[in-house]
Motif scaffolding. Structure first.
Motif, PDB file in Angstrom:
ATOM      1  N   ARG A  54       0.870  -1.182   0.000  1.00 55.82           N
ATOM      2  CA  ARG A  54       0.000   0.000   0.000  1.00 55.82           C
ATOM      3  C   ARG A  54       0.897   1.218   0.000  1.00 55.82           C
ATOM      4  O   ARG A  54       1.743   1.369   0.890  1.00 55.82           O
ATOM      5  CB  ARG A  54      -0.860   0.033   1.280  1.00 55.82           C
ATOM      6  CG  ARG A  54      -1.944  -1.009   1.380  1.00 55.82           C
ATOM      7  CD  ARG A  54      -3.161  -0.649   0.570  1.00 55.82           C
ATOM      8  NE  ARG A  54      -3.255  -1.339  -0.680  1.00 55.82           N
ATOM      9  CZ  ARG A  54      -3.844  -0.828  -1.770  1.00 55.82           C
ATOM     10  NH1 ARG A  54      -4.367   0.360  -1.754  1.00 55.82           N
ATOM     11  NH2 ARG A  54      -3.894  -1.514  -2.881  1.00 55.82           N
ATOM     12  N   PRO A  55       0.720   2.104  -0.949  1.00 54.81           N
ATOM     13  CA  PRO A  55       1.593   3.279  -0.998  1.00 54.81           C
ATOM     14  C   PRO A  55       1.468   4.132   0.258  1.00 54.81           C
ATOM     15  O   PRO A  55       0.424   4.154   0.899  1.00 54.81           O
ATOM     16  CB  PRO A  55       1.083   4.047  -2.222  1.00 54.81           C
ATOM     17  CG  PRO A  55      -0.261   3.484  -2.523  1.00 54.81           C
ATOM     18  CD  PRO A  55      -0.250   2.074  -2.034  1.00 54.81           C
ATOM     19  N   ASN A  56       2.531   4.802   0.584  1.00 51.55           N
ATOM     20  CA  ASN A  56       2.537   5.697   1.737  1.00 51.55           C
ATOM     21  C   ASN A  56       2.177   7.104   1.264  1.00 51.55           C
ATOM     22  O   ASN A  56       2.948   7.753   0.553  1.00 51.55           O
ATOM     23  CB  ASN A  56       3.935   5.664   2.360  1.00 51.55           C
ATOM     24  CG  ASN A  56       4.033   6.544   3.577  1.00 51.55           C
ATOM     25  OD1 ASN A  56       3.511   7.639   3.588  1.00 51.55           O
ATOM     26  ND2 ASN A  56       4.700   6.044   4.601  1.00 51.55           N
ATOM     27  N   LEU A  57       1.003   7.545   1.680  1.00 55.70           N
ATOM     28  CA  LEU A  57       0.516   8.830   1.159  1.00 55.70           C
ATOM     29  C   LEU A  57       1.355  10.010   1.628  1.00 55.70           C
ATOM     30  O   LEU A  57       1.461  11.008   0.925  1.00 55.70           O
ATOM     31  CB  LEU A  57      -0.948   9.039   1.555  1.00 55.70           C
ATOM     32  CG  LEU A  57      -1.949   8.146   0.837  1.00 55.70           C
ATOM     33  CD1 LEU A  57      -3.357   8.490   1.257  1.00 55.70           C
ATOM     34  CD2 LEU A  57      -1.808   8.289  -0.671  1.00 55.70           C
ATOM     35  N   SER A  58       1.933   9.897   2.806  1.00 53.64           N
ATOM     36  CA  SER A  58       2.779  11.003   3.275  1.00 53.64           C
ATOM     37  C   SER A  58       3.958  11.181   2.336  1.00 53.64           C
ATOM     38  O   SER A  58       4.297  12.303   1.952  1.00 53.64           O
ATOM     39  CB  SER A  58       3.283  10.726   4.695  1.00 53.64           C
ATOM     40  OG  SER A  58       2.207  10.757   5.604  1.00 53.64           O
ATOM     41  N   ALA A  59       4.562  10.084   1.962  1.00 54.35           N
ATOM     42  CA  ALA A  59       5.709  10.159   1.060  1.00 54.35           C
ATOM     43  C   ALA A  59       5.279  10.702  -0.301  1.00 54.35           C
ATOM     44  O   ALA A  59       5.921  11.578  -0.878  1.00 54.35           O
ATOM     45  CB  ALA A  59       6.340   8.782   0.899  1.00 54.35           C
ATOM     46  N   ARG A  61       2.757  12.575  -1.021  1.00 49.37           N
ATOM     47  CA  ARG A  61       2.421  14.004  -0.945  1.00 49.37           C
ATOM     48  C   ARG A  61       3.672  14.864  -0.841  1.00 49.37           C
ATOM     49  O   ARG A  61       3.754  15.936  -1.442  1.00 49.37           O
ATOM     50  CB  ARG A  61       1.550  14.258   0.286  1.00 49.37           C
ATOM     51  CG  ARG A  61       0.151  13.769   0.143  1.00 49.37           C
ATOM     52  CD  ARG A  61      -0.673  14.098   1.388  1.00 49.37           C
ATOM     53  NE  ARG A  61      -1.971  13.453   1.284  1.00 49.37           N
ATOM     54  CZ  ARG A  61      -2.497  12.673   2.214  1.00 49.37           C
ATOM     55  NH1 ARG A  61      -1.834  12.447   3.333  1.00 49.37           N
ATOM     56  NH2 ARG A  61      -3.669  12.131   2.036  1.00 49.37           N
ATOM     57  N   LEU A  62       4.570  14.391  -0.025  1.00 51.92           N
ATOM     58  CA  LEU A  62       5.793  15.171   0.173  1.00 51.92           C
ATOM     59  C   LEU A  62       6.508  15.364  -1.156  1.00 51.92           C
ATOM     60  O   LEU A  62       6.916  16.466  -1.505  1.00 51.92           O
ATOM     61  CB  LEU A  62       6.706  14.428   1.154  1.00 51.92           C
ATOM     62  CG  LEU A  62       8.095  15.054   1.352  1.00 51.92           C
ATOM     63  CD1 LEU A  62       7.952  16.471   1.892  1.00 51.92           C
ATOM     64  CD2 LEU A  62       8.921  14.199   2.306  1.00 51.92           C
ATOM     65  N   ARG A  65       4.044  17.030  -3.998  1.00 50.38           N
ATOM     66  CA  ARG A  65       3.498  18.341  -3.612  1.00 50.38           C
ATOM     67  C   ARG A  65       2.012  18.467  -3.951  1.00 50.38           C
ATOM     68  O   ARG A  65       1.517  19.548  -4.194  1.00 50.38           O
ATOM     69  CB  ARG A  65       4.283  19.472  -4.281  1.00 50.38           C
ATOM     70  CG  ARG A  65       5.770  19.419  -3.919  1.00 50.38           C
ATOM     71  CD  ARG A  65       6.606  20.368  -4.738  1.00 50.38           C
ATOM     72  NE  ARG A  65       7.698  20.884  -3.925  1.00 50.38           N
ATOM     73  CZ  ARG A  65       7.528  21.738  -2.920  1.00 50.38           C
ATOM     74  NH1 ARG A  65       6.344  22.203  -2.633  1.00 50.38           N
ATOM     75  NH2 ARG A  65       8.570  22.141  -2.229  1.00 50.38           N
ATOM     76  N   GLU A 122      -0.985  20.695   6.696  1.00 54.48           N
ATOM     77  CA  GLU A 122      -1.336  19.537   5.872  1.00 54.48           C
ATOM     78  C   GLU A 122      -1.109  19.824   4.397  1.00 54.48           C
ATOM     79  O   GLU A 122      -1.219  18.926   3.574  1.00 54.48           O
ATOM     80  CB  GLU A 122      -2.814  19.157   6.081  1.00 54.48           C
ATOM     81  CG  GLU A 122      -3.165  18.673   7.480  1.00 54.48           C
ATOM     82  CD  GLU A 122      -2.863  17.194   7.677  1.00 54.48           C
ATOM     83  OE1 GLU A 122      -2.288  16.568   6.770  1.00 54.48           O
ATOM     84  OE2 GLU A 122      -3.202  16.672   8.755  1.00 54.48           O
TER      85      GLU A 122
ATOM     86  N   SER B  58       3.368  16.128   6.200  1.00 57.40           N
ATOM     87  CA  SER B  58       3.679  14.930   5.429  1.00 57.40           C
ATOM     88  C   SER B  58       5.132  14.521   5.661  1.00 57.40           C
ATOM     89  O   SER B  58       5.437  13.348   5.871  1.00 57.40           O
ATOM     90  CB  SER B  58       3.450  15.177   3.937  1.00 57.40           C
ATOM     91  OG  SER B  58       2.077  15.351   3.681  1.00 57.40           O
ATOM     92  N   LEU B  62       6.332  11.157   7.534  1.00 58.50           N
ATOM     93  CA  LEU B  62       7.156  10.210   6.789  1.00 58.50           C
ATOM     94  C   LEU B  62       8.401   9.852   7.594  1.00 58.50           C
ATOM     95  O   LEU B  62       8.749   8.692   7.753  1.00 58.50           O
ATOM     96  CB  LEU B  62       7.566  10.840   5.460  1.00 58.50           C
ATOM     97  CG  LEU B  62       8.557  10.025   4.626  1.00 58.50           C
ATOM     98  CD1 LEU B  62       7.963   8.664   4.287  1.00 58.50           C
ATOM     99  CD2 LEU B  62       8.920  10.783   3.353  1.00 58.50           C
ATOM    100  N   GLU B 121      -3.068   3.539   3.872  1.00 57.39           N
ATOM    101  CA  GLU B 121      -2.179   4.403   3.094  1.00 57.39           C
ATOM    102  C   GLU B 121      -1.831   5.673   3.867  1.00 57.39           C
ATOM    103  O   GLU B 121      -0.765   6.243   3.679  1.00 57.39           O
ATOM    104  CB  GLU B 121      -2.830   4.736   1.748  1.00 57.39           C
ATOM    105  CG  GLU B 121      -3.073   3.487   0.920  1.00 57.39           C
ATOM    106  CD  GLU B 121      -3.626   3.778  -0.467  1.00 57.39           C
ATOM    107  OE1 GLU B 121      -3.917   4.940  -0.770  1.00 57.39           O
ATOM    108  OE2 GLU B 121      -3.752   2.805  -1.249  1.00 57.39           O
ATOM    109  N   ARG B 123      -1.388   5.582   6.939  1.00 62.02           N
ATOM    110  CA  ARG B 123      -0.616   5.085   8.078  1.00 62.02           C
ATOM    111  C   ARG B 123      -1.138   5.682   9.388  1.00 62.02           C
ATOM    112  O   ARG B 123      -0.364   6.164  10.225  1.00 62.02           O
ATOM    113  CB  ARG B 123       0.870   5.409   7.915  1.00 62.02           C
ATOM    114  CG  ARG B 123       1.511   4.899   6.634  1.00 62.02           C
ATOM    115  CD  ARG B 123       1.562   3.384   6.571  1.00 62.02           C
ATOM    116  NE  ARG B 123       2.444   2.896   5.506  1.00 62.02           N
ATOM    117  CZ  ARG B 123       2.051   2.573   4.259  1.00 62.02           C
ATOM    118  NH1 ARG B 123       0.772   2.688   3.921  1.00 62.02           N
ATOM    119  NH2 ARG B 123       2.907   2.131   3.378  1.00 62.02           N
TER     120      ARG B 123
END
Lengths: 341, 341
Positions: A54-59, A61-62, A65, A122, B58, B62, B121, B123
């Motif tokens: 499952r992809p990491n959304l924080s990564a 998004r970071l 952008r 956010e 984010s 991360l 996703e 987390r």
DNA sequence: CTGAAAGCGCTTACAG
DNA sequence: CTGAAAGCGCTTACAG
């Protein structure tokens, strides 16, 4: 170490790449919209399934952008109007593939400021915002630096896009209606924490004066309890009101409680009208006269304005003004019986 | 290039460090809870103010692997029970410095699955979850890999912590009450999409049989419309019900509409009782008998269990069962008048 | 179409 | 207490 069958704490895009025998870039493209050959796409998809990736959304998004998220900042989720608005906005967001962060300020300016900061942290793509009166009266020196659409409460046309009801007209309609039915001592109950309350009061005041009547209004906390207290006081005065306009459904409930407590009968002893066509308003005898707001349309319009602005932040501010619809029921209609059942 | 007065698109921790004349590490420590000397802390705070710096959550998430976020997955935010629960959970989260992602599944299993994936996703640190009946009946093969507390709907004790009402007892109370008042043909209206509906129905069935009465229940979509249709049909039968139990406030509204449409009078022609002590339930004549749920306590308990589990994932599953409180009003009480006003 | 490399903005061992 | 370095997990120019 026999950790080859130990479930990894978290599987990353690298693990998927290894399983599929491709590079992480290729995995990323297969999952996103990059150009990719069919065989590799299949390999990647299989590897994703095997690994449970499952992809990491924080990564994401970071790096990209793009948050893919909008904020919804509301004053009171206990008010059914805002509940319905939340559903409408959430549905529209879901359609558009956007996530929603819901923030309930409870009419508290501090909490509101905190949530506004949070939206910035956010890095949301945009915000739909029903501000407190305090915010509108004393906006922060620096404008919000993300796309914003004001909803329900906007004050005069300003910096931001907005979607509002024609509150003055709606309240005027109610006063007109009461006047036509012969009521003269018409009091008004308005929320003191919202621009909506202010505007509805203005519509009330102006219309009363136009009829040569003396407005008698009260700006209170937007809860049933406050309304009940205010109306009870009015009812014990020498010249109690013949009719009352309440500017939202919570205030209407409070007014109704006070009326019941005083053993008065609707609409003969006193008439009542309010806002928002909640399910219960037709069930409480003899049916409550209300202004119905097009809540679904308000939510959709807000999301639509927001997406336009997200696409082009240089657009000039737009305001959409929607009309309410009066639903006349027994609480204000002595002569006829217009109930639907 | 004269970009030294151009506002940077976004200011990062490096910019703050430069302004303060310290390293990014030091800025991070000053903003977090690292050890830091007082003078440096002040320099950093000044630099933050000057630059208008806002941390990027984010990036923080991360790197730190802590989301500071909990998910709240609900079946229907249009149901006032869930609205109130949302407020309770949000308040508790706010106290604890946690953010809430609100997800409304609308009783749709697909949307529910999508939101569960989203939680992964994101987390999130944990999830408070009111699952659909479909989910409980066919749980996914692999258990959710984040802390979960089931709320309102849990089925039999299982893998997860949970907070529920004693639904069977609550419904039994209502049937007992009807029976004591002399009603015999007591029908039941239950939501077909929730474990809550199933449990309340079981309480109803068992109690009816214990009295030697034939249960006559109907499992329907949890909306007023469906309830109105179902009750209207019952009312046109040769032996219409003398009393009806409705398993939530939306179904109660539908039942009431059908009763009104048939011009029947409460409680003489027919009696009604439901769940959730909404404001309107005391205002609709002659007052609606309901089971009040301790919603605030449910929300707090759920958040409390969740935080315990976040702190120690190895804890054995716990279940908290809360009791409802019967509020008897005129809709089920022919003899006495227990209204509070 | 594919891969190696760089970098988004933070935090956190690791030295000092 | 402080700083330099590494790295969280992605995406995106940049070459090929």
């Amino acid at each position: 170490m026999d950790d080859n069958d130990a479930k990894p704490m978290t599987v990353s895009i690298k693990d998927v790449a290894r399983h599929a025998g491709v590079s992480p870039s290729t995995v990323s493209r297969a999952l996103g919209r990059g150009p990719i050959s069919e065989p590799l796409r299949q390999q990647v998809e299989a590897a994703v399934r095997e690994t449970g990736y499952r992809p990491n959304l924080s990564a994401r998004r970071l790096r990209s952008r793009e948050s893919g998220t909008v904020g919804l900042i509301l004053a009171d989720i206990g008010n059914p109007f805002f509940t319905a608005l939340t559903r409408a906005v959430e549905d529209a967001a879901y359609q558009a593939g956007l996530r929603v962060i819901l923030c309930n300020t409870g009419e508290d300016a501090e909490r509101e400021a905190m949530y506004l900061r949070l939206m910035q942290e956010e890095r949301v793509s945009g915000v739909i915002f029903a501000p407190t009166l305090a915010y509108l009266d004393h906006p922060p020196q620096s404008p919000l630096d993300f796309p914003v659409v004001l909803v329900d409460r906007a004050g005069p046309q300003g910096l931001y896009d907005s979607v509002v009801l024609d509150n003055e007209a709606a309240c005027a309609t109610l006063v007109d209606h009461f006047h036509a039915r012969g009521y003269r001592r018409i009091n008004g109950l308005f929320g003191k924490t919202s621009a909506t309350g202010v505007e509805r009061r203005r519509g009330y005041d102006d219309t009363m004066r136009a009829y040569g009547l003396e407005p008698k209004a009260c700006a209170i906390a937007p809860h049933a309890e406050a309304a009940e207290v205010a109306v009870s006081r009015w009812l014990s005065e020498p010249e109690p009101p013949e009719a009352i306009v309440a500017s939202n459904s919570l205030l209407l409930i409070g007014a109704l409680r006070a009326v019941r407590r005083a053993w008065l009968r609707l609409p003969d002893d006193i008439a009542l009208a309010g806002f928002d066509n909640e399910l219960w308003t037709e069930l409480v005898e003899p049916g409550m006269t209300v202004i119905e707001q097009p809540i679904e349309a308000i939510g959709r319009a807000a999301m639509s304005l927001l997406r336009d602005r997200m696409a082009d932040p240089t657009l000039p501010p737009r305001q959409i003004v929607l009309k309410g619809r009066a639903i006349i029921r027994g609480s204000s209609a002595p002569a006829l019986d217009e109930r639907s059942f």
